[in-house]
Design a protein around this motif. Structure first.
Motif, PDB file in Angstrom:
ATOM      1  N   VAL A  80      -2.773  14.062  -7.610  1.00  0.00           N
ATOM      2  CA  VAL A  80      -3.146  13.235  -6.458  1.00  0.00           C
ATOM      3  C   VAL A  80      -3.121  11.768  -6.885  1.00  0.00           C
ATOM      4  O   VAL A  80      -3.827  11.386  -7.825  1.00  0.00           O
ATOM      5  N   PRO A  81      -2.315  10.947  -6.216  1.00  0.00           N
ATOM      6  CA  PRO A  81      -2.266   9.528  -6.590  1.00  0.00           C
ATOM      7  C   PRO A  81      -3.550   8.815  -6.184  1.00  0.00           C
ATOM      8  O   PRO A  81      -4.071   9.040  -5.093  1.00  0.00           O
ATOM      9  N   LEU A  82      -4.036   7.977  -7.079  1.00  0.00           N
ATOM     10  CA  LEU A  82      -5.215   7.158  -6.794  1.00  0.00           C
ATOM     11  C   LEU A  82      -4.792   5.689  -6.741  1.00  0.00           C
ATOM     12  O   LEU A  82      -3.609   5.373  -6.748  1.00  0.00           O
ATOM     13  N   ALA A  83      -5.744   4.805  -6.714  1.00  0.00           N
ATOM     14  CA  ALA A  83      -5.462   3.378  -6.540  1.00  0.00           C
ATOM     15  C   ALA A  83      -4.700   2.779  -7.727  1.00  0.00           C
ATOM     16  O   ALA A  83      -3.980   1.800  -7.567  1.00  0.00           O
ATOM     17  N   MET A  88       0.600   8.652 -11.954  1.00  0.00           N
ATOM     18  CA  MET A  88       1.184   9.050 -13.240  1.00  0.00           C
ATOM     19  C   MET A  88       0.116   9.620 -14.175  1.00  0.00           C
ATOM     20  O   MET A  88       0.384  10.567 -14.920  1.00  0.00           O
ATOM     21  N   ASP A  89      -1.099   9.058 -14.123  1.00  0.00           N
ATOM     22  CA  ASP A  89      -2.183   9.588 -14.949  1.00  0.00           C
ATOM     23  C   ASP A  89      -2.486  11.030 -14.554  1.00  0.00           C
ATOM     24  O   ASP A  89      -2.639  11.908 -15.409  1.00  0.00           O
ATOM     25  N   SER A  90      -2.519  11.296 -13.261  1.00  0.00           N
ATOM     26  CA  SER A  90      -2.786  12.650 -12.768  1.00  0.00           C
ATOM     27  C   SER A  90      -1.674  13.598 -13.189  1.00  0.00           C
ATOM     28  O   SER A  90      -1.931  14.713 -13.669  1.00  0.00           O
ATOM     29  N   LEU A  91      -0.434  13.178 -13.008  1.00  0.00           N
ATOM     30  CA  LEU A  91       0.713  14.009 -13.370  1.00  0.00           C
ATOM     31  C   LEU A  91       0.658  14.389 -14.848  1.00  0.00           C
ATOM     32  O   LEU A  91       0.785  15.572 -15.204  1.00  0.00           O
ATOM     33  N   VAL A 106       3.612  20.430  -9.389  1.00  0.00           N
ATOM     34  CA  VAL A 106       4.549  19.850  -8.433  1.00  0.00           C
ATOM     35  C   VAL A 106       4.510  18.336  -8.572  1.00  0.00           C
ATOM     36  O   VAL A 106       3.781  17.785  -9.386  1.00  0.00           O
ATOM     37  N   SER A 107       5.286  17.664  -7.771  1.00  0.00           N
ATOM     38  CA  SER A 107       5.380  16.206  -7.854  1.00  0.00           C
ATOM     39  C   SER A 107       4.072  15.531  -7.442  1.00  0.00           C
ATOM     40  O   SER A 107       3.206  16.136  -6.805  1.00  0.00           O
ATOM     41  N   ILE A 108       3.964  14.278  -7.782  1.00  0.00           N
ATOM     42  CA  ILE A 108       2.804  13.486  -7.385  1.00  0.00           C
ATOM     43  C   ILE A 108       2.704  13.503  -5.861  1.00  0.00           C
ATOM     44  O   ILE A 108       3.662  13.181  -5.163  1.00  0.00           O
ATOM     45  N   GLY A 109       1.565  13.937  -5.371  1.00  0.00           N
ATOM     46  CA  GLY A 109       1.358  14.028  -3.926  1.00  0.00           C
ATOM     47  C   GLY A 109       2.095  15.187  -3.279  1.00  0.00           C
ATOM     48  O   GLY A 109       2.144  15.284  -2.056  1.00  0.00           O
TER      49      GLY A 109
END
Length: 155
Positions: A80-83, A88-91, A106-109
């Motif tokens: 989940v992308p954050l601010a 990328m950190d989540s991925l 899966v991909s970001i978001g």
């Protein structure tokens, strides 16, 4: 998902599952703030009839990996992308799992694809669902052909 704020992304997974008629639940389980709940949720999942877990998380994004470490149920991670860092950190937190603790990522978001992947996994033991997944793929193909036709007609 790790937080209710992740619903803006994760709702796409829920919608994809609903579109295929797949019963599912939505739960906020934080890998860092509700550790006991996370362990209980993961350990009890299979016994409750859960056959795939889609886990979305942002930032440190430990939820998918922690769940995968306490269950034999397949886990699909959604970064989940954050601010900051555009997800990328989540991925990287989700995809860099140690050997022995797999998490499909899966991909970001990419929550919609997580829902579609879960449908495909479940379809391996449900022919009617597999038929619906194949019909979905044919519909996508037809949509592309229609877009191609409209584009060529506008030239």
């Amino acid at each position: 998902m790790g937080s209710d704020s992740d619903w803006r992304v994760m709702s796409d997974a829920s919608q994809a599952l609903s579109d295929f008629g797949i019963p599912h639940e939505v739960e906020v389980v934080s890998a860092h703030r509700t550790v006991d709940k996370l362990i209980s949720y993961g350990r009890d999942a299979r016994g409750r009839g859960i056959r795939v877990i889609i886990a979305g998380a942002g930032g440190a994004a430990h939820l998918p990996g922690m769940l995968a470490s306490v269950t034999a149920v397949p886990v699909i991670g959604v970064p989940v992308p954050l601010a900051y860092l555009d997800g990328m950190d989540s991925l990287l937190s989700i995809v860099q799992m140690p050997a022995g603790i797999p998490v499909a990522t899966v991909s970001i978001g990419g929550a919609k694809n997580a829902g579609l992947l879960a449908a495909r996994i479940l379809g391996t033991s449900d022919d009617a669902l597999a038929d619906r997944v194949e019909e979905y793929a044919r519909d996508l193909e037809a949509q592309v052909e229609e877009k191609n036709r409209r584009l060529k007609g506008s030239l």
